[in-house]
Design a protein around this motif. Structure first.
Motif, PDB file in Angstrom:
ATOM      1  N   VAL A  47      21.042 -39.997 -14.226  1.00  0.00           N
ATOM      2  CA  VAL A  47      20.017 -39.532 -13.287  1.00  0.00           C
ATOM      3  C   VAL A  47      20.727 -38.996 -12.053  1.00  0.00           C
ATOM      4  CG1 VAL A  47      17.906 -40.106 -12.052  1.00  0.00           C
ATOM      5  CG2 VAL A  47      18.516 -41.376 -14.112  1.00  0.00           C
ATOM      6  N   ALA A  52      17.178 -34.446 -12.199  1.00  0.00           N
ATOM      7  CA  ALA A  52      15.830 -34.653 -11.674  1.00  0.00           C
ATOM      8  C   ALA A  52      15.124 -33.319 -11.473  1.00  0.00           C
ATOM      9  CB  ALA A  52      15.894 -35.435 -10.361  1.00  0.00           C
ATOM     10  N   LEU A  63      11.111 -39.111 -17.052  1.00  0.00           N
ATOM     11  CA  LEU A  63      12.528 -38.920 -17.342  1.00  0.00           C
ATOM     12  C   LEU A  63      13.057 -40.219 -17.926  1.00  0.00           C
ATOM     13  CD1 LEU A  63      15.261 -37.435 -17.178  1.00  0.00           C
ATOM     14  CD2 LEU A  63      15.443 -38.204 -14.792  1.00  0.00           C
ATOM     15  N   ALA A  65      16.370 -41.965 -19.023  1.00  0.00           N
ATOM     16  CA  ALA A  65      17.821 -41.846 -18.858  1.00  0.00           C
ATOM     17  C   ALA A  65      18.523 -43.011 -19.527  1.00  0.00           C
ATOM     18  CB  ALA A  65      18.188 -41.813 -17.376  1.00  0.00           C
ATOM     19  N   LEU A  87      15.023 -40.103  -6.335  1.00  0.00           N
ATOM     20  CA  LEU A  87      13.716 -40.753  -6.469  1.00  0.00           C
ATOM     21  C   LEU A  87      12.622 -39.942  -5.797  1.00  0.00           C
ATOM     22  CD1 LEU A  87      14.675 -44.503  -5.924  1.00  0.00           C
ATOM     23  CD2 LEU A  87      13.736 -43.485  -8.004  1.00  0.00           C
ATOM     24  N   LEU A  90      11.613 -37.025  -8.028  1.00  0.00           N
ATOM     25  CA  LEU A  90      10.845 -37.455  -9.189  1.00  0.00           C
ATOM     26  C   LEU A  90       9.435 -37.883  -8.791  1.00  0.00           C
ATOM     27  CD1 LEU A  90      13.569 -39.487 -11.117  1.00  0.00           C
ATOM     28  CD2 LEU A  90      12.690 -37.208 -11.682  1.00  0.00           C
ATOM     29  N   CYS A  95       6.909 -37.521 -11.843  1.00  0.00           N
ATOM     30  CA  CYS A  95       7.775 -37.787 -12.996  1.00  0.00           C
ATOM     31  C   CYS A  95       8.300 -39.219 -12.899  1.00  0.00           C
ATOM     32  CB  CYS A  95       8.941 -36.795 -13.016  1.00  0.00           C
ATOM     33  SG  CYS A  95      10.005 -36.935 -14.470  1.00  0.00           S
ATOM     34  N   LEU A  97      10.338 -42.701 -14.150  1.00  0.00           N
ATOM     35  CA  LEU A  97      11.740 -42.882 -14.545  1.00  0.00           C
ATOM     36  C   LEU A  97      11.904 -44.181 -15.314  1.00  0.00           C
ATOM     37  CD1 LEU A  97      14.751 -42.109 -14.431  1.00  0.00           C
ATOM     38  CD2 LEU A  97      14.869 -43.261 -12.201  1.00  0.00           C
TER      39      LEU A  97
END
Length: 272
Positions: A47, A52, A63, A65, A87, A90, A95, A97
């Protein structure tokens, strides 16, 4: 009903159970609303800011990862720091994580198993067994036909994506190898394992000077494996396509994409 972040977490748990994670690890949902809808998932090893941005630009709602962004403690997520900047991108891009790390390493189709399969290893089993005999850290198996250390290193060069650090080898180019131990990612903690010591060669990443030197010297005195050191990112990147296939089967209707970003940290090498 559309899939949600919570649904993706459940699918990830089925594929890569958290019970397989090492105690020091931090996989799972790292940011995002469990109730948020998900129509697209993007996969990557690391990440980083470029990943991102790639995920958000691609319209991904999540996402996934391999490496956890928050593996070690942080005291700030301010946007003038890398982790805070990632962060923020995202979160603003809606999005979520998720990380699947050592829990994705140990399964039958995990990072080391994928590399073992690409090398054509026969009867590959974990170096250190975990919850079951077929799950655990690393893999050890044999080639259907013996080869030389040099040819094996060249085969790795064809299988793995190119990186500036390339492939480093400790051993004679023409020495015969048949039994191979390997561990995707950093694996010098396994150098003393019986399965590694009994192998002709050990393939892993991030081999530090002193453990590698000690292994080499011990091999000269009492026998032991040749060493092949490859890029950490490259050794785990092969897993992304397999993970994407498994997610497509588990989550029909969701678009699954794999990152094109090379997140190996090195840009060039001067060969002396």
């Amino acid at each position: 009903m559309p899939h949600t972040v919570a649904d993706i977490c459940a699918a990830v748990e089925r594929l890569w159970p958290m019970s397989g994670a090492e105690g020091w690890d931090a996989p799972g949902l790292l940011s995002g609303d469990p109730a948020a809808p998900v129509g697209s998932i993007h996969l990557a090893v690391d990440v980083v800011v470029e990943v991102a941005d790639e995920a958000v630009t691609a319209g991904a709602n999540l996402l996934l990862a391999h490496h956890p962004l928050l593996l070690r403690g942080v005291t700030t997520v301010a946007e003038d720091r890398y982790k805070g900047a990632v962060l923020a991108r995202l979160i603003r891009g809606d999005c979520a994580l998720i990380a699947a790390h050592t829990n994705a390493d140990v399964v039958e189709t995990g990072t080391s198993a994928v590399l073992a399969s690409r090398l054509g290893l026969v009867d590959a089993l974990p170096i250190v067994a975990g919850e079951t005999p077929t799950r655990g850290i690393g893999r050890v198996g044999r080639l259907a036909e013996p080869t030389t250390l040099g040819r094996l290193a060249r085969l790795l060069g064809e299988i793995l994506p190119a990186t500036a650090s390339g492939i480093r080898v400790s051993g004679e180019y023409d020495q015969t190898v048949e039994t191979i131990a390997l561990c995707g990612g950093a694996g010098d903690s396994l150098l003393g394992e019986a399965a590694v010591l009994a192998s002709d060669v050990y393939i892993t990443s991030d081999l530090r000077h002193h453990p590698a030197s000690e292994s080499r010297e011990n091999a000269g005195v009492a026998g032991g494996p040749a060493l092949i050191d490859v890029s950490h990112w490259a050794s785990e990147w092969l897993w992304l396509d397999i993970a994407a296939e498994e997610l497509r089967a588990a989550l029909p209707g969701i678009r699954i994409t794999v990152s094109d970003v090379r997140t190996d940290p090195w840009d060039f090498t001067i060969v002396q």
